[in-house]
Design a protein around this motif. Sequence first.
Motif, PDB file in Angstrom:
ATOM      1  N   THR A  48       6.182  -6.420  -2.643  1.00  0.00           N
ATOM      2  CA  THR A  48       5.959  -4.974  -2.556  1.00  0.00           C
ATOM      3  C   THR A  48       6.585  -4.295  -3.769  1.00  0.00           C
ATOM      4  O   THR A  48       7.528  -4.810  -4.370  1.00  0.00           O
ATOM      5  CB  THR A  48       6.567  -4.385  -1.262  1.00  0.00           C
ATOM      6  OG1 THR A  48       7.982  -4.600  -1.262  1.00  0.00           O
ATOM      7  CG2 THR A  48       5.943  -5.004  -0.032  1.00  0.00           C
ATOM      8  N   GLU A  49       6.019  -3.138  -4.106  1.00  0.00           N
ATOM      9  CA  GLU A  49       6.522  -2.368  -5.241  1.00  0.00           C
ATOM     10  C   GLU A  49       7.432  -1.248  -4.769  1.00  0.00           C
ATOM     11  O   GLU A  49       8.365  -0.882  -5.460  1.00  0.00           O
ATOM     12  CB  GLU A  49       5.353  -1.809  -6.040  1.00  0.00           C
ATOM     13  CG  GLU A  49       5.762  -1.363  -7.423  1.00  0.00           C
ATOM     14  CD  GLU A  49       4.562  -1.195  -8.301  1.00  0.00           C
ATOM     15  OE1 GLU A  49       4.070  -0.061  -8.395  1.00  0.00           O
ATOM     16  OE2 GLU A  49       4.113  -2.203  -8.870  1.00  0.00           O
ATOM     17  N   GLU A  50       7.137  -0.682  -3.634  1.00  0.00           N
ATOM     18  CA  GLU A  50       7.947   0.424  -3.083  1.00  0.00           C
ATOM     19  C   GLU A  50       8.253   0.097  -1.636  1.00  0.00           C
ATOM     20  O   GLU A  50       7.386   0.277  -0.790  1.00  0.00           O
ATOM     21  CB  GLU A  50       7.194   1.746  -3.190  1.00  0.00           C
ATOM     22  CG  GLU A  50       6.925   2.178  -4.608  1.00  0.00           C
ATOM     23  CD  GLU A  50       6.047   3.426  -4.677  1.00  0.00           C
ATOM     24  OE1 GLU A  50       5.899   4.120  -3.657  1.00  0.00           O
ATOM     25  OE2 GLU A  50       5.518   3.686  -5.752  1.00  0.00           O
ATOM     26  N   PRO A  51       9.420  -0.434  -1.315  1.00  0.00           N
ATOM     27  CA  PRO A  51      10.505  -0.818  -2.213  1.00  0.00           C
ATOM     28  C   PRO A  51      10.135  -2.091  -2.976  1.00  0.00           C
ATOM     29  O   PRO A  51       9.272  -2.847  -2.554  1.00  0.00           O
ATOM     30  CB  PRO A  51      11.670  -1.083  -1.264  1.00  0.00           C
ATOM     31  CG  PRO A  51      11.021  -1.537  -0.001  1.00  0.00           C
ATOM     32  CD  PRO A  51       9.732  -0.775   0.077  1.00  0.00           C
ATOM     33  N   ARG A  52      10.837  -2.327  -4.061  1.00  0.00           N
ATOM     34  CA  ARG A  52      10.581  -3.515  -4.889  1.00  0.00           C
ATOM     35  C   ARG A  52      11.253  -4.718  -4.214  1.00  0.00           C
ATOM     36  O   ARG A  52      12.456  -4.944  -4.372  1.00  0.00           O
ATOM     37  CB  ARG A  52      11.136  -3.286  -6.285  1.00  0.00           C
ATOM     38  CG  ARG A  52      10.671  -4.301  -7.282  1.00  0.00           C
ATOM     39  CD  ARG A  52      11.132  -3.902  -8.682  1.00  0.00           C
ATOM     40  NE  ARG A  52      10.716  -4.895  -9.626  1.00  0.00           N
ATOM     41  CZ  ARG A  52       9.627  -4.785 -10.376  1.00  0.00           C
ATOM     42  NH1 ARG A  52       8.887  -3.709 -10.292  1.00  0.00           N
ATOM     43  NH2 ARG A  52       9.305  -5.750 -11.201  1.00  0.00           N
ATOM     44  N   CYS A  53      10.457  -5.471  -3.453  1.00  0.00           N
ATOM     45  CA  CYS A  53      11.000  -6.571  -2.657  1.00  0.00           C
ATOM     46  C   CYS A  53      10.020  -7.738  -2.584  1.00  0.00           C
ATOM     47  O   CYS A  53       8.831  -7.578  -2.853  1.00  0.00           O
ATOM     48  CB  CYS A  53      11.273  -6.124  -1.214  1.00  0.00           C
ATOM     49  SG  CYS A  53      12.639  -4.987  -1.016  1.00  0.00           S
ATOM     50  N   ALA A  82       5.792   0.607   2.828  1.00  0.00           N
ATOM     51  CA  ALA A  82       5.841  -0.276   1.658  1.00  0.00           C
ATOM     52  C   ALA A  82       4.482  -0.327   0.976  1.00  0.00           C
ATOM     53  O   ALA A  82       3.441  -0.238   1.626  1.00  0.00           O
ATOM     54  CB  ALA A  82       6.258  -1.681   2.083  1.00  0.00           C
ATOM     55  N   LYS A  83       4.493  -0.457  -0.351  1.00  0.00           N
ATOM     56  CA  LYS A  83       3.266  -0.612  -1.123  1.00  0.00           C
ATOM     57  C   LYS A  83       3.131  -2.091  -1.494  1.00  0.00           C
ATOM     58  O   LYS A  83       3.836  -2.592  -2.374  1.00  0.00           O
ATOM     59  CB  LYS A  83       3.312   0.248  -2.383  1.00  0.00           C
ATOM     60  CG  LYS A  83       2.059   0.154  -3.216  1.00  0.00           C
ATOM     61  CD  LYS A  83       2.153   1.007  -4.460  1.00  0.00           C
ATOM     62  CE  LYS A  83       0.898   0.828  -5.298  1.00  0.00           C
ATOM     63  NZ  LYS A  83       1.030   1.491  -6.596  1.00  0.00           N
ATOM     64  N   ASP A 101      15.441  -4.672  -3.402  1.00  0.00           N
ATOM     65  CA  ASP A 101      16.112  -3.384  -3.142  1.00  0.00           C
ATOM     66  C   ASP A 101      16.497  -3.205  -1.707  1.00  0.00           C
ATOM     67  O   ASP A 101      15.851  -3.472  -0.785  1.00  0.00           O
ATOM     68  CB  ASP A 101      15.207  -2.225  -3.574  1.00  0.00           C
ATOM     69  CG  ASP A 101      14.869  -2.294  -5.068  1.00  0.00           C
ATOM     70  OD1 ASP A 101      15.582  -3.021  -5.780  1.00  0.00           O
ATOM     71  OD2 ASP A 101      13.914  -1.638  -5.489  1.00  0.00           O
TER      72      ASP A 101
END
Length: 101
Positions: A48-53, A82-83, A101
């Motif tokens: 995922t980018e948002e959060p970066r995980c 999450a994105k 994150d």
Amino acid sequence: MIVDHCWEKVVNPANNYRRLIKNKRINMPSLKEMEEDLSFADWIEVITEEPRCIYYFGPFFGVKEAQRSLPGYIEDLEQEGAKVVGFTIKMCQPRELTIGD
């Protein structure tokens, strides 16, 4: 840059077993033996980018089982905001289930 935090087997052990069985050198391990050795397990890795995980879901004892479960995990992450930017199914043993994150 995303670093691989999951130990992956270079060779698919199931293929090695099939080859050895064909050559009659060993017997195929039982399901119980395979469950005891999670190195046979497939895991879903979701990035995922948002959060970066990086998230790991599993273990699954087959790619088809992981594929059937994948949409539910993605949906849950998206419902939490999450994105999701990528995913893969791999044979590994993750050291951590959530990294980032």
